[in-house]
Design an enzyme around this catalytic site. Structure first.
Site, PDB file in Angstrom:
ATOM      1  N   SER A  11      36.295  36.302  44.497  1.00  0.00           N
ATOM      2  CA  SER A  11      35.978  35.815  43.150  1.00  0.00           C
ATOM      3  C   SER A  11      35.571  34.348  43.195  1.00  0.00           C
ATOM      4  O   SER A  11      34.922  33.854  42.275  1.00  0.00           O
ATOM      5  CB  SER A  11      37.206  35.966  42.257  1.00  0.00           C
ATOM      6  N   TYR A  42      39.309  36.478  38.559  1.00  0.00           N
ATOM      7  CA  TYR A  42      39.347  37.929  38.370  1.00  0.00           C
ATOM      8  C   TYR A  42      40.676  38.365  37.751  1.00  0.00           C
ATOM      9  O   TYR A  42      40.739  39.349  37.033  1.00  0.00           O
ATOM     10  CB  TYR A  42      39.158  38.639  39.714  1.00  0.00           C
ATOM     11  N   CYS A  73      39.699  39.452  48.751  1.00  0.00           N
ATOM     12  CA  CYS A  73      40.363  39.153  47.483  1.00  0.00           C
ATOM     13  C   CYS A  73      41.378  40.262  47.217  1.00  0.00           C
ATOM     14  O   CYS A  73      41.010  41.438  47.105  1.00  0.00           O
ATOM     15  CB  CYS A  73      39.315  39.113  46.372  1.00  0.00           C
ATOM     16  N   CYS A 184      47.435  36.162  47.891  1.00  0.00           N
ATOM     17  CA  CYS A 184      46.165  35.794  47.251  1.00  0.00           C
ATOM     18  C   CYS A 184      45.437  34.947  48.277  1.00  0.00           C
ATOM     19  O   CYS A 184      46.038  34.062  48.902  1.00  0.00           O
ATOM     20  CB  CYS A 184      46.438  34.990  45.976  1.00  0.00           C
TER      21      CYS A 184
HETATM   22  N1  DGL Z   1      41.431  35.212  45.658  1.00  0.00           N
HETATM   23  C1  DGL Z   1      41.862  36.230  44.754  1.00  0.00           C
HETATM   24  C2  DGL Z   1      42.966  37.079  45.386  1.00  0.00           C
HETATM   25  O1  DGL Z   1      43.122  37.125  46.581  1.00  0.00           O
HETATM   26  C3  DGL Z   1      42.298  35.847  43.361  1.00  0.00           C
HETATM   27  C4  DGL Z   1      41.589  34.869  42.513  1.00  0.00           C
HETATM   28  C5  DGL Z   1      41.248  35.324  41.101  1.00  0.00           C
HETATM   29  O2  DGL Z   1      42.110  35.599  40.268  1.00  0.00           O
HETATM   30  O3  DGL Z   1      40.059  35.381  40.857  1.00  0.00           O
HETATM   31  O4  DGL Z   1      43.657  37.766  44.677  1.00  0.00           O
END
Ligand code: DGL
Length: 263
Positions: A11, A42, A73, A184
């Protein structure tokens, strides 16, 4: 381009932590990175929205010389990894999920925490993962979406960020955990601050190494692993290229040129 590319999607800039792990393990692979910064975060979107965005990006990439896609992600992976596979032909897709299984295997105290976006933390996928692999453990499943913004602004060290991380991780303060799963892909960029806040008795676990090894396995199986040659790295964003370049440079500590893509 003769050599085919690996595609890495997030994202925003968090997936660069996965990019880093892939580059470290597979130094001859050329990679195209796509950050969907115009539609970040996201975690605050609906499942249908996230699925639509990821599928648009995957189909955009399928037209380039891409041999494998990594959904770097956790939020997008739990939102629909099977859906992306069902709607894409002849392109292997690898997702990223919190390493709950590993934590359950290594935790001596049988007690660990998982931090992820609120979407991931609340997802059925995450609850099933914990039930399946960590049934006998005490697991603190904490949604920490607001750490994403800090990484996206490029502020990953200093007293202000430390205070912010301290506040977000306050629920872990008197818990008897020995591992903390970074669920994350943005969070590894905050690892030094997080480590400082949780103390030396808590080990951090992220998904980077496991994902990179998975990529290698899939490429070996399909005999498409690049073993020689100088890699090419292409960075795309749906957001503001200049700002994203600046932040990516801070996060990766190398010169990065990001190009705008209309997807
Ligand atoms: N980098 C995303 C993940 O690993 C989350 C970021 C978002 O909320 O867009 O969950």
């Amino acid at each position: 381009m003769k050599q085919k590319l690996i595609a890495v999607i997030d994202s925003g800039s968090g997936g660069l932590s996965i990019w880093q792990a892939i580059v470290a393990l597979l130094p001859h692979e050329s990679i195209v990175y796509v950050g969907d910064h115009a539609h970040l975060p996201y975690s605050e979107k609906t499942t249908a929205y996230i699925r639509r965005r990821i599928l648009l990006i995957v189909h955009f990439l399928a037209k380039l010389q891409v041999k494998l896609v990594v959904i770097a992600c956790n939020t997008a992976t739990v939102a629909g990894i099977d859906y992306y596979r069902q709607h894409t032909q002849n392109l292997p897709i690898i997702g990223v999920v919190p390493v709950v299984k590993t934590a359950a295997e290594v935790s001596k105290k049988r007690s660990f925490a998982v931090i992820a976006t609120n979407y991931t933390a609340a997802s059925r996928y995450q609850h099933d993962l914990i039930k399946k692999y960590a049934g006998g453990c005490n697991v603190i499943n904490l949604g920490c979406s607001n750490l994403v913004r800090a990484v996206e602004s490029g502020h990953v060290k200093g007293a202000r960020v430390r205070r912010h991380v301290e506040k977000v991780l306050a629920p872990l303060k008197n818990s008897d955990i020995d591992y903390l799963v970074l669920g994350c892909t943005h969070y590894p960029f905050l690892a030094p601050v997080i480590r400082d806040v949780v103390g030396s008795g808590v080990q951090l676990l992220d998904s980077g190494g496991a994902v990179a090894r998975h990529v290698r396995r899939v490429l070996e199986q399909s005999r498409t692993l690049a073993k020689t040659g100088r890699p090419k790295y292409l960075f795309l964003t749906t957001g503001k290229a200049e700002k994203v370049s600046r932040v990516a440079q801070v996060l990766l500590d190398r010169k990065i040129h990001v190009t705008k893509a209309n997807i």
